[in-house]
Design an enzyme around this catalytic site. Structure first.
Site, short mmCIF file in Angstrom:
data_model
loop_
_atom_site.label_atom_id
_atom_site.label_comp_id
_atom_site.label_asym_id
_atom_site.label_seq_id
_atom_site.Cartn_x
_atom_site.Cartn_y
_atom_site.Cartn_z
N PHE A 1 -0.25 4.98 7.18
CA PHE A 1 0.69 5.53 6.15
C PHE A 1 1.39 4.38 5.49
O PHE A 1 1.08 3.05 5.91
CB PHE A 1 1.70 6.38 6.61
CG PHE A 1 0.77 7.67 7.24
CD1 PHE A 1 0.01 8.46 6.83
CD2 PHE A 1 1.01 7.75 8.81
CE1 PHE A 1 -0.73 9.51 7.15
CE2 PHE A 1 0.30 8.89 9.23
CZ PHE A 1 -0.56 9.72 8.59
N GLY A 2 2.19 4.38 4.48
CA GLY A 2 2.69 3.34 3.76
C GLY A 2 2.99 1.88 4.21
O GLY A 2 3.81 2.15 5.34
N SER A 3 2.77 0.83 3.87
CA SER A 3 2.70 -0.33 4.55
C SER A 3 2.41 -1.55 3.65
O SER A 3 2.11 -1.25 2.54
CB SER A 3 1.90 -0.38 5.60
OG SER A 3 0.45 0.25 5.33
N ARG A 4 2.30 -2.58 4.20
CA ARG A 4 2.09 -4.01 3.42
C ARG A 4 1.04 -4.93 4.38
O ARG A 4 1.49 -5.11 5.57
CB ARG A 4 3.59 -4.50 3.03
CG ARG A 4 3.64 -5.60 1.96
CD ARG A 4 4.89 -5.91 1.67
NE ARG A 4 4.99 -7.09 2.19
CZ ARG A 4 6.43 -7.66 2.36
NH1 ARG A 4 7.61 -6.82 2.21
NH2 ARG A 4 6.62 -8.79 2.97
N MET B 1 0.82 -1.22 0.19
CA MET B 1 0.09 0.09 -0.07
C MET B 1 0.79 1.31 -0.14
O MET B 1 1.63 1.30 0.85
CB MET B 1 -0.90 -0.01 1.09
CG MET B 1 -1.88 -1.04 1.18
SD MET B 1 -2.63 -1.17 2.87
CE MET B 1 -1.44 -1.86 3.83
#
Length: 231
Positions: A188-191, A102
């Site tokens: 926020f940005g991650s997976r 993401m």
């Protein structure tokens, strides 16, 4: 349908986890505007982005038995054979892992990929490397869980990214989830990684864009019962 209902239908709701951040951005924007108006416009744009980031749209989840649904919006960054996180105790042998990355423009509300009972939840602190890297699975902060679904055990791992600083869980061990039901959020940005049991077939490819709660990423039905349309 009334005008008000029509407007409500077009407005994407914001998850309550984002309220404090949106408020902080708005206050900062007001202060920047007071100092210098062009800074205020920058703050306004960032505030609108924050609202967009914490959006929580409704999703229509395919309900056919045996389907594995994407737990996250984003891009399939890896399909590999890997051992699940040791703290889960899911398996000492490699399992097929589908990773959905993401970025900061994707919706970060995560949804259950399969229906079933949450057998275990395990949190592990760690680093904040770029979540798109393979080693992020081992080194980054993560929250993992096992869902038992129709006799099969699936591992789902939320991994914090480069600027993510908190993984939020909405569920507890022993609870039952429906496929597509909200279970967590990463700021926020991650997976999110999904570990598939033996015999479950991935149905996505590298680089494919997924929609949480809607995109079918794998088929958990017995091979003899699977039928696919051909075009």
């Amino acid at each position: 349908m009334s005008v008000i209902d029509s407007i409500r239908k077009q407005i994407v709701p914001i998850h309550h986890e984002g309220y404090i951040f949106i408020l902080a951005f708005a206050v900062a924007t007001a202060i920047l505007s007071y100092i210098w108006q062009p800074l205020g416009w920058i703050g306004f744009i960032l505030t609108m982005w924050c609202c967009y980031f914490f959006r929580d749209p409704a999703r229509t989840t395919p309900m056919a038995e045996g389907l594995v649904i994407s737990p996250a919006d984003g891009r399939v960054s890896m399909i590999a054979s890997a051992v699940p996180p040791p703290e889960l105790g899911l398996s000492d042998l490699p399992m097929t892992r589908i990773s959905v990355f993401m970025n900061v423009f994707d919706c970060h509300v995560n949804r259950a990929p399969v229906p079933g009972r949450i057998e275990k939840i395990a949190y592990r602190p760690g680093l904040f490397l770029n979540a798109d890297l393979d080693k992020a699975s081992d080194d980054n902060e993560r929250s993992s869980m096992i869902i038992e679904s129709n006799g099969q055990r699936f591992g789902i791992v939320q991994i914090a990214g480069l600027i993510a600083r908190r993984i939020v869980s909405f569920t507890r061990e022993g609870e039952t989830l429906l496929a597509g039901e909200r279970y967590g959020l990463i700021r926020f940005g991650s997976r999110v990684d999904v570990y598939l049991p033996e015999g479950v077939t991935p149905l996505v490819g590298l680089g494919q864009t997924c929609v949480a709660g809607e995109t079918v990423i794998a088929d958990a039905r017995p091979a003899a019962t699977r039928t696919y349309r051909t075009h």
